[in-house]
Design an enzyme around this catalytic site. Structure first.
Site, PDB file in Angstrom:
ATOM      1  N   GLY A  15       0.717  -1.287  -0.021  1.00  0.00           N
ATOM      2  CA  GLY A  15      -0.010   0.239  -0.030  1.00  0.00           C
ATOM      3  C   GLY A  15       0.856   1.294  -0.019  1.00  0.00           C
ATOM      4  O   GLY A  15       0.370   2.367   0.517  1.00  0.00           O
ATOM      5  N   SER A  16       2.040   1.022  -0.659  1.00  0.00           N
ATOM      6  CA  SER A  16       2.946   2.531  -0.796  1.00  0.00           C
ATOM      7  C   SER A  16       1.913   3.577  -1.428  1.00  0.00           C
ATOM      8  O   SER A  16       2.041   4.778  -1.272  1.00  0.00           O
ATOM      9  CB  SER A  16       3.976   2.189  -1.201  1.00  0.00           C
ATOM     10  OG  SER A  16       4.348   2.135  -2.590  1.00  0.00           O
ATOM     11  N   ASN A  17       1.230   3.283  -2.446  1.00  0.00           N
ATOM     12  CA  ASN A  17       0.628   4.171  -3.256  1.00  0.00           C
ATOM     13  C   ASN A  17      -0.736   4.400  -2.566  1.00  0.00           C
ATOM     14  O   ASN A  17      -1.037   5.725  -2.410  1.00  0.00           O
ATOM     15  CB  ASN A  17      -0.049   3.652  -4.788  1.00  0.00           C
ATOM     16  CG  ASN A  17       0.985   3.624  -5.451  1.00  0.00           C
ATOM     17  OD1 ASN A  17       1.154   4.449  -6.311  1.00  0.00           O
ATOM     18  ND2 ASN A  17       1.537   2.382  -6.111  1.00  0.00           N
ATOM     19  N   ARG A  68     -14.891 -16.993  -8.565  1.00  0.00           N
ATOM     20  CA  ARG A  68     -14.666 -15.692  -8.874  1.00  0.00           C
ATOM     21  C   ARG A  68     -15.996 -14.562  -8.872  1.00  0.00           C
ATOM     22  O   ARG A  68     -15.818 -13.553  -8.237  1.00  0.00           O
ATOM     23  CB  ARG A  68     -13.796 -15.480 -10.066  1.00  0.00           C
ATOM     24  CG  ARG A  68     -13.282 -14.092 -10.367  1.00  0.00           C
ATOM     25  CD  ARG A  68     -12.473 -14.351 -11.413  1.00  0.00           C
ATOM     26  NE  ARG A  68     -11.033 -14.921 -11.480  1.00  0.00           N
ATOM     27  CZ  ARG A  68      -9.970 -14.839 -11.020  1.00  0.00           C
ATOM     28  NH1 ARG A  68     -10.009 -13.749 -10.387  1.00  0.00           N
ATOM     29  NH2 ARG A  68      -9.031 -15.589 -10.820  1.00  0.00           N
ATOM     30  N   ILE A  95      -7.985 -10.535 -10.647  1.00  0.00           N
ATOM     31  CA  ILE A  95      -8.643 -10.304 -12.059  1.00  0.00           C
ATOM     32  C   ILE A  95     -10.126  -9.939 -11.615  1.00  0.00           C
ATOM     33  O   ILE A  95     -10.801 -11.037 -11.029  1.00  0.00           O
ATOM     34  CB  ILE A  95      -8.333 -11.513 -12.982  1.00  0.00           C
ATOM     35  CG1 ILE A  95      -6.842 -11.570 -13.188  1.00  0.00           C
ATOM     36  CG2 ILE A  95      -9.154 -11.608 -14.443  1.00  0.00           C
ATOM     37  CD1 ILE A  95      -6.243 -12.710 -14.104  1.00  0.00           C
ATOM     38  N   LEU A  96     -10.662  -9.171 -12.350  1.00  0.00           N
ATOM     39  CA  LEU A  96     -12.004  -8.765 -11.940  1.00  0.00           C
ATOM     40  C   LEU A  96     -12.931  -9.206 -13.156  1.00  0.00           C
ATOM     41  O   LEU A  96     -12.685  -9.354 -14.076  1.00  0.00           O
ATOM     42  CB  LEU A  96     -12.170  -7.252 -11.786  1.00  0.00           C
ATOM     43  CG  LEU A  96     -11.318  -6.703 -10.826  1.00  0.00           C
ATOM     44  CD1 LEU A  96     -11.336  -5.257 -11.068  1.00  0.00           C
ATOM     45  CD2 LEU A  96     -11.855  -7.247  -9.427  1.00  0.00           C
ATOM     46  N   HIS A 112      -0.883   0.741 -13.432  1.00  0.00           N
ATOM     47  CA  HIS A 112      -0.150  -0.416 -13.838  1.00  0.00           C
ATOM     48  C   HIS A 112       1.424  -0.016 -14.204  1.00  0.00           C
ATOM     49  O   HIS A 112       1.474   1.009 -14.526  1.00  0.00           O
ATOM     50  CB  HIS A 112      -0.855  -1.173 -15.140  1.00  0.00           C
ATOM     51  CG  HIS A 112      -0.007  -2.455 -15.676  1.00  0.00           C
ATOM     52  ND1 HIS A 112      -0.139  -3.676 -14.975  1.00  0.00           N
ATOM     53  CD2 HIS A 112       0.965  -2.408 -16.542  1.00  0.00           C
ATOM     54  CE1 HIS A 112       0.550  -4.358 -15.496  1.00  0.00           C
ATOM     55  NE2 HIS A 112       1.270  -3.786 -16.474  1.00  0.00           N
ATOM     56  N   SER A 139       1.355   3.565 -16.094  1.00  0.00           N
ATOM     57  CA  SER A 139       0.113   3.954 -16.763  1.00  0.00           C
ATOM     58  C   SER A 139      -1.017   3.786 -15.603  1.00  0.00           C
ATOM     59  O   SER A 139      -1.312   2.864 -15.066  1.00  0.00           O
ATOM     60  CB  SER A 139      -0.175   3.087 -17.960  1.00  0.00           C
ATOM     61  OG  SER A 139       0.850   2.778 -18.831  1.00  0.00           O
ATOM     62  N   ASP A 148      -5.663  -4.738 -17.756  1.00  0.00           N
ATOM     63  CA  ASP A 148      -4.571  -3.729 -17.976  1.00  0.00           C
ATOM     64  C   ASP A 148      -4.840  -3.037 -19.459  1.00  0.00           C
ATOM     65  O   ASP A 148      -3.793  -2.829 -19.965  1.00  0.00           O
ATOM     66  CB  ASP A 148      -3.319  -4.368 -17.649  1.00  0.00           C
ATOM     67  CG  ASP A 148      -3.090  -4.896 -16.436  1.00  0.00           C
ATOM     68  OD1 ASP A 148      -3.573  -4.402 -15.437  1.00  0.00           O
ATOM     69  OD2 ASP A 148      -2.213  -5.796 -16.164  1.00  0.00           O
ATOM     70  N   GLN A 176       7.564   7.589  -9.160  1.00  0.00           N
ATOM     71  CA  GLN A 176       6.549   8.295  -9.993  1.00  0.00           C
ATOM     72  C   GLN A 176       5.158   7.938  -9.655  1.00  0.00           C
ATOM     73  O   GLN A 176       4.346   8.881  -9.952  1.00  0.00           O
ATOM     74  CB  GLN A 176       6.987   7.952 -11.425  1.00  0.00           C
ATOM     75  CG  GLN A 176       8.354   8.253 -11.928  1.00  0.00           C
ATOM     76  CD  GLN A 176       8.581   9.668 -12.087  1.00  0.00           C
ATOM     77  OE1 GLN A 176       7.816  10.494 -12.487  1.00  0.00           O
ATOM     78  NE2 GLN A 176       9.656  10.366 -11.125  1.00  0.00           N
ATOM     79  N   GLU A 177       4.935   6.543  -9.188  1.00  0.00           N
ATOM     80  CA  GLU A 177       3.573   6.383  -9.046  1.00  0.00           C
ATOM     81  C   GLU A 177       2.963   7.198  -7.945  1.00  0.00           C
ATOM     82  O   GLU A 177       1.938   7.590  -8.009  1.00  0.00           O
ATOM     83  CB  GLU A 177       3.429   4.801  -8.817  1.00  0.00           C
ATOM     84  CG  GLU A 177       3.728   3.806  -9.951  1.00  0.00           C
ATOM     85  CD  GLU A 177       3.692   2.407  -9.540  1.00  0.00           C
ATOM     86  OE1 GLU A 177       3.193   2.104  -8.331  1.00  0.00           O
ATOM     87  OE2 GLU A 177       3.698   1.569 -10.201  1.00  0.00           O
TER      88      GLU A 177
HETATM   89  C1  GRF Z   1       2.304  -0.906  -8.053  1.00  0.00           C
HETATM   90  O1  GRF Z   1       3.731  -1.068  -8.286  1.00  0.00           O
HETATM   91  C2  GRF Z   1       1.480  -0.719  -8.745  1.00  0.00           C
HETATM   92  O2  GRF Z   1       1.771  -0.408 -10.241  1.00  0.00           O
HETATM   93  C3  GRF Z   1       0.664  -2.155  -9.046  1.00  0.00           C
HETATM   94  O3  GRF Z   1       0.881  -2.710  -7.944  1.00  0.00           O
HETATM   95  C4  GRF Z   1       1.883  -2.090  -7.223  1.00  0.00           C
HETATM   96  C5  GRF Z   1       1.352  -1.660  -5.721  1.00  0.00           C
HETATM   97  O4  GRF Z   1       2.198  -1.224  -4.902  1.00  0.00           O
HETATM   98  N1  GRF Z   1      -0.409  -2.294  -9.505  1.00  0.00           N
HETATM   99  P1  GRF Z   1       2.098  -0.639  -3.721  1.00  0.00           P
HETATM  100  O5  GRF Z   1       1.280  -1.752  -2.541  1.00  0.00           O
HETATM  101  O6  GRF Z   1       1.204   0.614  -3.689  1.00  0.00           O
HETATM  102  O7  GRF Z   1       3.150  -0.416  -3.026  1.00  0.00           O
END
Ligand code: GRF
Length: 221
Positions: A15-17, A68, A95-96, A112, A139, A148, A176-177
């Site tokens: 969950g770093s994003n 699923r 996968i959804l 992604h 992306s 994707d 960058q994300e």
């Molecule tokens: C990220 O690299 C994102 O692009 C991919 O999964 C990873 C999640 O990383 N879909 P984090 O859990 O947010 O660190």
């Protein structure tokens, strides 16, 4: 003043994003509110990050579902009950089903780690290295039934140097994300983004090419 939109963030891991979105939202009092964080893994560290910020969480274990479709239906119910405006997939490793993606069409985005359409699926960093690519990146796209492959909203590039490993490349892309995802959420919250006729639109204009991260410089973050 317009109420902030409500978002749900779906995770499976670190969950770093998610953290980057939390930090952005807190620091800039942006136009969105994180209403719920959902994980399909009870031990995902992202849940701890959300708990630390008193953000409501739900954990729904996919292994308890035989099909699923049943898992996706249960997940859909949780999201519907939360009445959110946007669903943000941030490392949600599932996968959804088409039914699920159709239900949230135009309201669900994913990040992604590749310059789509290159390298859908897993191990994108290693695949870029193996192919001898000189650049890689991320992306952010609207989610459609095909994995994707939904219309891309924004991409950010990083260069690949001669000493690069999958790990160093992953770290560069992650950095960058963490800039890009909060920005796209903010755009959505400002009403600047839409999905129409299977195309991403930015400020009433169809995007023939994805936005590039340098647009961030135009904005006062
Ligand atoms: C990220 O690299 C994102 O692009 C991919 O999964 C990873 C999640 O990383 N879909 P984090 O859990 O947010 O660190």
């Amino acid at each position: 003043m317009k109420q902030p939109i409500k978002i749900a963030i779906l995770i499976s891991g670190s969950g770093s994003n998610l953290q980057a979105i939390i930090d952005h939202q807190k620091q800039h009092a942006k136009k969105y509110q994180i209403a719920l964080v959902i994980s399909n893994k009870a031990n995902a560290y992202g849940l701890t990050r959300a708990n630390n910020e008193n953000i409501p969480t739900e954990s729904i274990d996919h292994t308890l579902f035989k099909r699923r479709e049943s898992f996706d239906q249960a997940l859909q119910k949780i999201i519907d009950n939360a009445q959110v405006d946007l669903i943000v997939l941030a490392g949600f490793m599932r996968i959804l089903t088409p039914q699920f993606t159709q239900h949230f069409l135009g309201k669900m985005i994913n990040i992604h780690p590749s310059l789509l359409p290159k390298y859908t699926g897993l191990n994108t960093h290693q695949r870029a290295l193996d192919a001898g690519d000189t650049e890689h990146g991320l992306s952010i796209h609207f989610v459609t039934p095909e994995l994707d492959s939904g219309p891309v909203i924004l991409q950010a590039k990083v260069s690949i140097n001669s000493q690069e490993t999958a790990e160093t490349l992953k770290a560069k892309v992650h950095q960058q994300e963490h800039l890009a995802y909060p920005q796209v959420i903010e755009w959505f919250a400002q009403g600047k983004l839409a999905l129409k006729d299977n195309q991403a639109w930015f400020e009433q204009t169809p995007l023939s090419k994805p936005q590039q991260l340098h647009r961030l410089n135009d904005l006062s973050i």
